[in-house]
Scaffold this motif. Structure first.
Motif, PDB file in Angstrom:
ATOM      1  N   THR A  30       3.207  -1.320   7.155  1.00 53.23           N
ATOM      2  CA  THR A  30       3.252  -0.241   6.164  1.00 53.23           C
ATOM      3  C   THR A  30       2.675  -0.688   4.824  1.00 53.23           C
ATOM      4  O   THR A  30       2.715   0.064   3.862  1.00 53.23           O
ATOM      5  CB  THR A  30       4.705   0.212   5.944  1.00 53.23           C
ATOM      6  OG1 THR A  30       5.498  -0.935   5.678  1.00 53.23           O
ATOM      7  CG2 THR A  30       5.248   0.920   7.146  1.00 53.23           C
ATOM      8  N   TRP A  33       0.297   1.360   2.410  1.00 53.81           N
ATOM      9  CA  TRP A  33       0.729   2.543   1.661  1.00 53.81           C
ATOM     10  C   TRP A  33       0.700   2.293   0.160  1.00 53.81           C
ATOM     11  O   TRP A  33       0.730   3.226  -0.623  1.00 53.81           O
ATOM     12  CB  TRP A  33       2.159   2.933   2.019  1.00 53.81           C
ATOM     13  CG  TRP A  33       2.401   3.335   3.431  1.00 53.81           C
ATOM     14  CD1 TRP A  33       1.571   3.129   4.482  1.00 53.81           C
ATOM     15  CD2 TRP A  33       3.546   4.007   3.933  1.00 53.81           C
ATOM     16  NE1 TRP A  33       2.138   3.620   5.613  1.00 53.81           N
ATOM     17  CE2 TRP A  33       3.342   4.164   5.312  1.00 53.81           C
ATOM     18  CE3 TRP A  33       4.716   4.467   3.349  1.00 53.81           C
ATOM     19  CZ2 TRP A  33       4.283   4.785   6.124  1.00 53.81           C
ATOM     20  CZ3 TRP A  33       5.650   5.080   4.159  1.00 53.81           C
ATOM     21  CH2 TRP A  33       5.433   5.247   5.536  1.00 53.81           C
ATOM     22  N   LYS A  34       0.722   1.023  -0.246  1.00 53.39           N
ATOM     23  CA  LYS A  34       1.091   0.777  -1.641  1.00 53.39           C
ATOM     24  C   LYS A  34      -0.104   0.913  -2.588  1.00 53.39           C
ATOM     25  O   LYS A  34      -1.248   0.684  -2.223  1.00 53.39           O
ATOM     26  CB  LYS A  34       1.731  -0.603  -1.789  1.00 53.39           C
ATOM     27  CG  LYS A  34       0.867  -1.784  -1.448  1.00 53.39           C
ATOM     28  CD  LYS A  34       1.656  -3.052  -1.724  1.00 53.39           C
ATOM     29  CE  LYS A  34       0.962  -4.273  -1.169  1.00 53.39           C
ATOM     30  NZ  LYS A  34       0.880  -4.286   0.289  1.00 53.39           N
ATOM     31  N   ALA A  35       0.227   1.300  -3.815  1.00 50.58           N
ATOM     32  CA  ALA A  35      -0.770   1.362  -4.876  1.00 50.58           C
ATOM     33  C   ALA A  35      -0.581   0.209  -5.843  1.00 50.58           C
ATOM     34  O   ALA A  35      -1.503  -0.148  -6.560  1.00 50.58           O
ATOM     35  CB  ALA A  35      -0.661   2.686  -5.619  1.00 50.58           C
ATOM     36  N   TYR A  74       4.308  -5.395   4.650  1.00 50.89           N
ATOM     37  CA  TYR A  74       5.304  -4.331   4.784  1.00 50.89           C
ATOM     38  C   TYR A  74       5.659  -3.679   3.455  1.00 50.89           C
ATOM     39  O   TYR A  74       6.177  -2.570   3.439  1.00 50.89           O
ATOM     40  CB  TYR A  74       6.577  -4.878   5.440  1.00 50.89           C
ATOM     41  CG  TYR A  74       6.334  -5.465   6.792  1.00 50.89           C
ATOM     42  CD1 TYR A  74       6.033  -4.640   7.862  1.00 50.89           C
ATOM     43  CD2 TYR A  74       6.357  -6.828   6.998  1.00 50.89           C
ATOM     44  CE1 TYR A  74       5.766  -5.169   9.104  1.00 50.89           C
ATOM     45  CE2 TYR A  74       6.099  -7.370   8.241  1.00 50.89           C
ATOM     46  CZ  TYR A  74       5.796  -6.533   9.292  1.00 50.89           C
ATOM     47  OH  TYR A  74       5.529  -7.051  10.512  1.00 50.89           O
ATOM     48  N   LYS A  76       5.882  -1.470   0.412  1.00 45.91           N
ATOM     49  CA  LYS A  76       5.293  -0.164   0.141  1.00 45.91           C
ATOM     50  C   LYS A  76       5.034   0.049  -1.340  1.00 45.91           C
ATOM     51  O   LYS A  76       4.600   1.122  -1.745  1.00 45.91           O
ATOM     52  CB  LYS A  76       6.219   0.944   0.664  1.00 45.91           C
ATOM     53  CG  LYS A  76       6.277   0.999   2.179  1.00 45.91           C
ATOM     54  CD  LYS A  76       7.337   1.978   2.646  1.00 45.91           C
ATOM     55  CE  LYS A  76       7.498   1.891   4.152  1.00 45.91           C
ATOM     56  NZ  LYS A  76       8.767   2.459   4.603  1.00 45.91           N
ATOM     57  N   GLY A  77       5.384  -0.940  -2.152  1.00 44.31           N
ATOM     58  CA  GLY A  77       5.077  -0.846  -3.577  1.00 44.31           C
ATOM     59  C   GLY A  77       5.933   0.148  -4.336  1.00 44.31           C
ATOM     60  O   GLY A  77       5.451   0.817  -5.250  1.00 44.31           O
ATOM     61  N   CYS A  78       7.227   0.245  -3.979  1.00 41.15           N
ATOM     62  CA  CYS A  78       8.072   1.244  -4.644  1.00 41.15           C
ATOM     63  C   CYS A  78       8.441   0.808  -6.058  1.00 41.15           C
ATOM     64  O   CYS A  78       8.720   1.642  -6.906  1.00 41.15           O
ATOM     65  CB  CYS A  78       9.329   1.507  -3.835  1.00 41.15           C
ATOM     66  SG  CYS A  78      10.386   0.077  -3.599  1.00 41.15           S
ATOM     67  N   GLY A  79       8.467  -0.489  -6.329  1.00 40.23           N
ATOM     68  CA  GLY A  79       8.760  -0.968  -7.677  1.00 40.23           C
ATOM     69  C   GLY A  79      10.223  -1.155  -7.981  1.00 40.23           C
ATOM     70  O   GLY A  79      10.584  -1.406  -9.122  1.00 40.23           O
TER      71      GLY A  79
END
Lengths: 96, 325
Positions: A30, A33-35, A74, A76-79
């Motif tokens: 996954t 997905w991340k930015a 893995y 997702k870069g949610c922070g």
């Protein structure tokens, strides 16, 4: 139980759509997905493990020196880790 | 900073390093529910069977042909998470009695979302609690049907905008208050009922461990923040859960043997606006509606404090010649 690979056509689908491999979601990465990705500043890290416990992906692990790293396959870069890290050792860096 | 706080700070390093809910699941960024499941599985350990009612967690964890679960896991329809959980418990008991499986403690756990618990699964949950199975039921409450596209459920709070209770000129969003399911479970004479939040991970895991030890039904109501449906930033997930507790919207307490105890003490409640202003679903609220919500939160919190201070444990209420005054 014999292990099966991913089905290629509908004929190879397991009866009842059963999955015989526990935890094989790890084969699905996954990380794309991340930015933004988290980066650790080890001089500020106090090795408390707050980032590890609050990661919804469970992708943060401790390396041999006791510092924490995210598995970027893995993440997702949610922070969340950067927001919760109270010594401010984690910053979110834009990808690319 | 006292010693207890320091313990809370460094204790994350002491918890189980094994991941039972592994990476690669397809939850949204910053999903509080995935975090809650991960922590719950760490607290439960390997001897667990999970019965999962339909909801986000079933969908994101088991995209065919992959599964994120390292535990025995069953996928169910919306309404029967508690029914199958109790069936698993009865089946394990029968197999153990016939000597077909080793005699060890395996806990049946049923999990479902707020729609699967409060609306659709209410009757099966009530039945399982009434029959007294050795079952832990965990409700992951993200306050709407997030998986199907943010429709209102009976767990949606007053004033929240969802796709079926939209905010606009004619309406300010959800017009009913949140259903108090922990209280319904207390009324079933369940030995252990608790509310929890993954924003307080050690508190949450201790509650799960306590519920696992209970021989009989137990219920945990877990507030799990949903950045997608709440229209909040994904990095604020943990903060939102913490604000829900600090403003008194979702107080953390446990009811053991009928005795209420607040587990996360809040000295002074913050204004509820602190919690609402980070969420896009409450953005349309006018000050008078916020005032209404604030009054209701104070009232509910006082009701809870009343129970905490007033009620006795059930084991203290035995009949000894005369009725309790």
């Amino acid at each position: 139980m014999k292990k099966k690979k991913w089905p290629e056509t509908w004929r190879t689908i397991n009866p009842g759509c059963m999955v015989f491999d526990a935890g094989n979601a790890r084969t699905y990465h996954t990380g794309s997905w991340k930015a933004e990705r988290p980066e650790w500043d080890d001089s500020k890290c106090i090795k408390c493990g707050i980032c590890y416990i609050f990661c919804p992906e469970g992708c943060i692990t401790q390396d041999e020196n006791g510092f924490f790293r995210a598995d970027l396959n893995y993440c997702k870069g949610c922070g969340i880790c950067a927001h919760e890290c109270w010594p401010g050792a984690i910053t979110m860096v834009e990808e690319g | 900073m006292n010693i207890i706080e320091n313990f809370e700070l460094y204790a994350p390093r002491l918890i189980d390093k094994e991941e039972y809910f592994c990476s690669g699941h397809r939850a949204c960024q910053g999903c509080g529910e995935a975090l809650a499941i991960r922590l719950m599985c760490k607290a439960l350990g390997p001897d667990t069977v999970v019965a999962n009612g339909t909801g986000c967690m079933e969908v994101i964890s088991s995209f065919y042909p992959t599964t994120a679960w390292n535990l025995p896991w069953i996928h169910l329809a919306f309404e029967n998470a508690a029914a199958v959980g109790s069936g698993v418990e009865a089946g394990l008991k029968a197999l153990r009695r016939k000597g077909k499986i080793p005699d060890r403690d395996v806990k049946a756990v049923a999990i479902a979302g707020d729609g699967g618990t409060m609306d659709i699964g209410m009757q099966s949950l009530s039945g399982a609690m009434e029959r007294g199975h050795d079952l832990l039921y965990v409700c992951f409450d993200n306050e709407a049907y997030m998986n199907t596209g943010i429709q209102r459920s009976s767990g949606t709070p007053f004033g929240a905008a969802t796709t079926t209770s939209p905010a606009g000129r004619a309406s300010f969003g959800q017009k009913t208050w949140k259903k108090n399911v922990p209280e319904i479970m207390v009324a079933h004479n369940v030995p252990y009922v608790a509310t929890a939040s993954p924003s307080y991970p050690l508190d949450f895991m201790n509650k799960v461990k306590k519920a696992r030890k209970v021989k009989g039904p137990s219920y945990i109501h877990c507030l799990s923040v949903c950045p997608t449906g709440w229209r909040s930033a994904s990095n604020l997930t943990i903060k939102m859960g913490r604000l829900a507790v600090e403003t008194g919207v979702f107080p953390l307490y446990e009811v053991e043997d009928g005795k209420y105890r607040i587990t996360v003490e809040v000295d002074e409640l913050r204004p509820v606006e602190d919690y609402l202003k980070h969420q896009g679903r409450f953005r349309h609220l006018t000050p008078d509606v916020i005032e209404m919500i604030q009054e209701r939160v104070y009232q509910e919190y006082n009701k809870l404090l009343d129970k905490v201070n007033g009620l006795h444990a059930w084991s203290d209420l035995k009949f000894e010649g005369e009725l309790f005054e």
